[in-house]
Design a protein around this motif. Structure first.
Motif, PDB file in Angstrom:
ATOM      1  N   LEU A 240       0.199  -4.163  -0.716  1.00 27.49           N
ATOM      2  CA  LEU A 240       0.870  -5.177   0.100  1.00 27.49           C
ATOM      3  C   LEU A 240       1.016  -4.644   1.524  1.00 27.49           C
ATOM      4  CD1 LEU A 240       2.681  -7.756   0.462  1.00 27.49           C
ATOM      5  CD2 LEU A 240       4.600  -6.342  -0.297  1.00 27.49           C
ATOM      6  N   TYR A 241       0.596  -5.460   2.511  1.00 31.73           N
ATOM      7  CA  TYR A 241       0.786  -5.132   3.919  1.00 31.73           C
ATOM      8  C   TYR A 241       1.703  -6.192   4.546  1.00 31.73           C
ATOM      9  CZ  TYR A 241      -3.946  -3.056   3.207  1.00 31.73           C
ATOM     10  OH  TYR A 241      -5.052  -2.383   2.737  1.00 31.73           O
ATOM     11  N   VAL A 242       2.624  -5.748   5.397  1.00 36.26           N
ATOM     12  CA  VAL A 242       3.416  -6.641   6.235  1.00 36.26           C
ATOM     13  C   VAL A 242       3.253  -6.142   7.659  1.00 36.26           C
ATOM     14  CG1 VAL A 242       5.710  -7.551   6.731  1.00 36.26           C
ATOM     15  CG2 VAL A 242       5.063  -7.058   4.369  1.00 36.26           C
ATOM     16  N   SER A 243       2.732  -6.995   8.547  1.00 41.19           N
ATOM     17  CA  SER A 243       2.360  -6.521   9.875  1.00 41.19           C
ATOM     18  C   SER A 243       2.933  -7.389  10.982  1.00 41.19           C
ATOM     19  CB  SER A 243       0.827  -6.453  10.010  1.00 41.19           C
ATOM     20  OG  SER A 243       0.243  -7.721   9.763  1.00 41.19           O
TER      21      SER A 243
ATOM     22  N   LEU B 153      -8.043  -8.403  13.864  1.00 36.61           N
ATOM     23  CA  LEU B 153      -8.830  -7.173  13.869  1.00 36.61           C
ATOM     24  C   LEU B 153      -8.210  -6.130  12.948  1.00 36.61           C
ATOM     25  CD1 LEU B 153     -10.955  -5.167  14.939  1.00 36.61           C
ATOM     26  CD2 LEU B 153      -9.435  -4.742  16.888  1.00 36.61           C
ATOM     27  N   ALA B 154      -6.902  -5.919  13.061  1.00 34.60           N
ATOM     28  CA  ALA B 154      -6.242  -4.874  12.283  1.00 34.60           C
ATOM     29  C   ALA B 154      -6.257  -5.170  10.789  1.00 34.60           C
ATOM     30  CB  ALA B 154      -4.806  -4.690  12.770  1.00 34.60           C
ATOM     31  N   VAL B 155      -5.957  -6.408  10.420  1.00 33.13           N
ATOM     32  CA  VAL B 155      -5.903  -6.755   8.995  1.00 33.13           C
ATOM     33  C   VAL B 155      -7.293  -6.646   8.372  1.00 33.13           C
ATOM     34  CG1 VAL B 155      -5.488  -8.629   7.354  1.00 33.13           C
ATOM     35  CG2 VAL B 155      -3.821  -8.159   9.153  1.00 33.13           C
ATOM     36  N   ASN B 156      -8.309  -7.094   9.084  1.00 32.31           N
ATOM     37  CA  ASN B 156      -9.653  -6.976   8.525  1.00 32.31           C
ATOM     38  C   ASN B 156     -10.114  -5.525   8.465  1.00 32.31           C
ATOM     39  OD1 ASN B 156     -10.965  -9.580   7.728  1.00 32.31           O
ATOM     40  ND2 ASN B 156     -10.190 -10.177   9.734  1.00 32.31           N
ATOM     41  N   ALA B 157      -9.668  -4.686   9.399  1.00 32.44           N
ATOM     42  CA  ALA B 157      -9.970  -3.259   9.317  1.00 32.44           C
ATOM     43  C   ALA B 157      -9.291  -2.641   8.099  1.00 32.44           C
ATOM     44  CB  ALA B 157      -9.526  -2.555  10.595  1.00 32.44           C
ATOM     45  N   LEU B 158      -8.051  -3.030   7.836  1.00 34.58           N
ATOM     46  CA  LEU B 158      -7.350  -2.541   6.639  1.00 34.58           C
ATOM     47  C   LEU B 158      -8.062  -3.004   5.371  1.00 34.58           C
ATOM     48  CD1 LEU B 158      -3.643  -3.132   7.740  1.00 34.58           C
ATOM     49  CD2 LEU B 158      -4.704  -0.908   7.288  1.00 34.58           C
ATOM     50  N   ARG B 159      -8.457  -4.260   5.340  1.00 36.24           N
ATOM     51  CA  ARG B 159      -9.163  -4.784   4.160  1.00 36.24           C
ATOM     52  C   ARG B 159     -10.493  -4.057   3.952  1.00 36.24           C
ATOM     53  NH1 ARG B 159      -8.369 -11.318   5.127  1.00 36.24           N
ATOM     54  NH2 ARG B 159      -6.268 -11.495   4.224  1.00 36.24           N
ATOM     55  N   ASN B 160     -11.199  -3.814   5.031  1.00 34.13           N
ATOM     56  CA  ASN B 160     -12.481  -3.135   4.929  1.00 34.13           C
ATOM     57  C   ASN B 160     -12.313  -1.748   4.309  1.00 34.13           C
ATOM     58  OD1 ASN B 160     -14.525  -1.161   6.677  1.00 34.13           O
ATOM     59  ND2 ASN B 160     -15.484  -3.012   5.872  1.00 34.13           N
TER      60      ASN B 160
ATOM     61  N   ASP C  84      -6.329   2.168  12.471  1.00 29.33           N
ATOM     62  CA  ASP C  84      -5.846   2.694  13.746  1.00 29.33           C
ATOM     63  C   ASP C  84      -7.010   2.966  14.690  1.00 29.33           C
ATOM     64  OD1 ASP C  84      -3.841   4.288  15.492  1.00 29.33           O
ATOM     65  OD2 ASP C  84      -5.337   5.805  14.957  1.00 29.33           O
ATOM     66  N   GLN C  85      -8.063   3.574  14.171  1.00 26.56           N
ATOM     67  CA  GLN C  85      -9.240   3.871  14.997  1.00 26.56           C
ATOM     68  C   GLN C  85      -9.914   2.588  15.482  1.00 26.56           C
ATOM     69  OE1 GLN C  85     -11.839   6.543  12.836  1.00 26.56           O
ATOM     70  NE2 GLN C  85     -10.143   7.892  12.291  1.00 26.56           N
ATOM     71  N   ALA C  86      -9.980   1.586  14.602  1.00 30.21           N
ATOM     72  CA  ALA C  86     -10.624   0.325  14.980  1.00 30.21           C
ATOM     73  C   ALA C  86      -9.853  -0.374  16.094  1.00 30.21           C
ATOM     74  CB  ALA C  86     -10.737  -0.585  13.759  1.00 30.21           C
ATOM     75  N   VAL C  87      -8.542  -0.396  15.980  1.00 34.60           N
ATOM     76  CA  VAL C  87      -7.720  -1.052  17.008  1.00 34.60           C
ATOM     77  C   VAL C  87      -7.788  -0.274  18.319  1.00 34.60           C
ATOM     78  CG1 VAL C  87      -5.374  -1.760  17.635  1.00 34.60           C
ATOM     79  CG2 VAL C  87      -6.205  -2.123  15.297  1.00 34.60           C
TER      80      VAL C  87
ATOM     81  N   CYS D 176      -2.836  -2.355  23.397  1.00 29.92           N
ATOM     82  CA  CYS D 176      -2.235  -3.207  22.370  1.00 29.92           C
ATOM     83  C   CYS D 176      -2.238  -2.444  21.052  1.00 29.92           C
ATOM     84  CB  CYS D 176      -3.005  -4.517  22.204  1.00 29.92           C
ATOM     85  SG  CYS D 176      -2.959  -5.601  23.647  1.00 29.92           S
ATOM     86  N   TYR D 177      -1.233  -2.676  20.242  1.00 32.45           N
ATOM     87  CA  TYR D 177      -1.152  -2.008  18.955  1.00 32.45           C
ATOM     88  C   TYR D 177      -0.412  -2.894  17.960  1.00 32.45           C
ATOM     89  CZ  TYR D 177       3.127  -0.682  21.429  1.00 32.45           C
ATOM     90  OH  TYR D 177       4.277  -0.708  22.181  1.00 32.45           O
ATOM     91  N   LEU D 178      -0.453  -2.504  16.714  1.00 35.22           N
ATOM     92  CA  LEU D 178       0.101  -3.332  15.638  1.00 35.22           C
ATOM     93  C   LEU D 178       0.979  -2.486  14.732  1.00 35.22           C
ATOM     94  CD1 LEU D 178      -1.354  -6.145  13.655  1.00 35.22           C
ATOM     95  CD2 LEU D 178      -0.944  -4.077  12.321  1.00 35.22           C
TER      96      LEU D 178
END
Length: 388
Positions: A199-202, A217-224, A240-243, A251-253
């Protein structure tokens, strides 16, 4: 059984945009119904919107104060008495705990309705599964969910979500975003395997489209990373690297990541920013804190460490974004821990899928008539676990 098979076959062979026509035709032939209507819950979970070709000929009905809304909230069929010996049976349309809407069927009452209630309930469930599949190929059901027009940022965010609720033997989870038609940075995601729930909450920084694109971008990087079988802390590092590669730290998440063992209740946690979690256990609400690490994309090649946590059967976890606990009243008072604790206790008897909507209603009362200055996210997880 033959009647049910006929309905199932009709739904599976219908064109994606003709599911309601198919179910109307076969219910008329097999169950002697008078009318059939399908309503979809709108994005704000305030009304049930009719599924029809624009312009709509039926009015929306309230989720809070209508017979159809009663079936939606209780997730049980509700029989409404009509004139001339007819009844309207309102049936929840739900897929694995995700509440899509209500199928309302008018037919003769008495034994005729009672003898068909079980099959009609199953038909509504099959219809829900077919709607989910059909949404790949038609906009009809997504259009029906809209009480108002979505902003482009909100369109991106809703398409990114896995659903609004999910029910399994080990847990139930529900979530809601506000303002539903103008959300931009908050997000949630979940995925289950045979043994685990992730579970992710962002909460992406910024506003409007920029926040939405960052979160995407971040959620799809996490899913990948997750789908490659990578451990939780390394999922965070790769995202983190992708963002950072795209935004170079501008910008950050923030994200709170949980990896649950469905059998033992052991949890691995990465806390990378502002989303917070409160636990209701044995009637007591307390904030659960972890070692806070850097948000995704703030600096180049940040390292992340997963921490250990334990959930017990009967625990309720409520995750909130900063748009909830930092929301200000007209007098400038933050919503804060005390109000959150009261809201969580006051909703303790509601199912997990209903809790986010109820908490956000209380938040709206705290804000008064002022427009929200930030989007808000509430996720509720009820943990039952799996016997050892």
């Amino acid at each position: 059984m033959k009647r049910f098979v006929a309905v199932e076959r009709a739904l599976r062979t219908a064109a994606p945009h003709r599911l309601l026509d198919a179910v109307r035709r076969v219910l008329d032939e097999q169950y002697e119904v008078v009318t059939v209507e399908l309503f979809m819950a709108d994005y704000g979970l305030t009304v049930l919107q009719p599924v029809s070709v624009l312009p709509h000929t039926l009015e929306p009905v309230s989720i809070h104060s209508s017979p159809a809304g009663r079936a939606f909230g209780a997730q049980d069929p509700f029989i409404e008495g009509l004139s001339d010996g007819l009844v309207c049976v309102h049936l929840p349309v739900t897929v694995r705990g995700d509440r899509l809407g209500v199928l309302s069927v008018t037919l003769p009452g008495g034994e005729h309705a009672r003898s068909r209630l079980s099959e009609l309930t199953e038909i509504a469930e099959v219809l829900g599964h077919e709607v989910v599949v059909a949404e790949r190929d038609t906009d009809l059901y997504l259009q029906a969910r809209r009480k108002d027009r979505l902003t482009l940022a909100a369109e991106i965010q809703w398409q990114l979500l896995p659903g609004r609720s999910c029910a399994c033997p080990e847990y139930e989870v529900g979530a809601q975003l506000e303002p539903a038609y103008a959300i931009f940075g908050d997000n949630f995601d979940w995925s289950q395997t045979a043994d685990r729930l992730i579970l992710y909450v962002s909460n992406g920084m910024g506003e409007g489209m920029e926040a939405s694109l960052l979160t995407n971008l971040a959620v799809n990087a996490l899913r990948n990373a997750r789908r490659a079988g990578i451990a939780l802390a390394d999922q965070a590092a790769l995202a983190d690297q992708a963002v950072y590669a795209h935004y170079r730290g501008s910008c950050y998440l923030s994200v709170l990541m949980f990896d649950f063992d469905l059998t033992s209740g052991q949890v691995r946690v990465v806390d990378a920013g502002s989303p917070q979690v409160l636990r209701l256990r044995n009637g007591t609400v307390e904030r659960v804190t972890f070692e806070t690490q850097l948000p995704l994309g703030m600096f180049e090649e940040s390292d992340y460490v997963a921490q250990d946590f334990q959930v017990e059967p009967g625990d309720r976890l409520v995750f909130v974004s900063d748009g909830v606990y930092a929301a200000a009243s007209p007098r400038g008072e933050s919503y804060g821990d005390a109000a959150l604790n009261r809201a969580i206790k006051s909703t303790r008897l509601l199912p997990a899928a209903e809790v986010p909507r109820a908490v956000l209603r209380e938040l709206t009362g705290h804000r008064g008539q002022s427009e929200p200055t930030d989007d808000a996210l509430v996720v509720c997880l009820d943990w039952r676990g799996r016997g050892l």
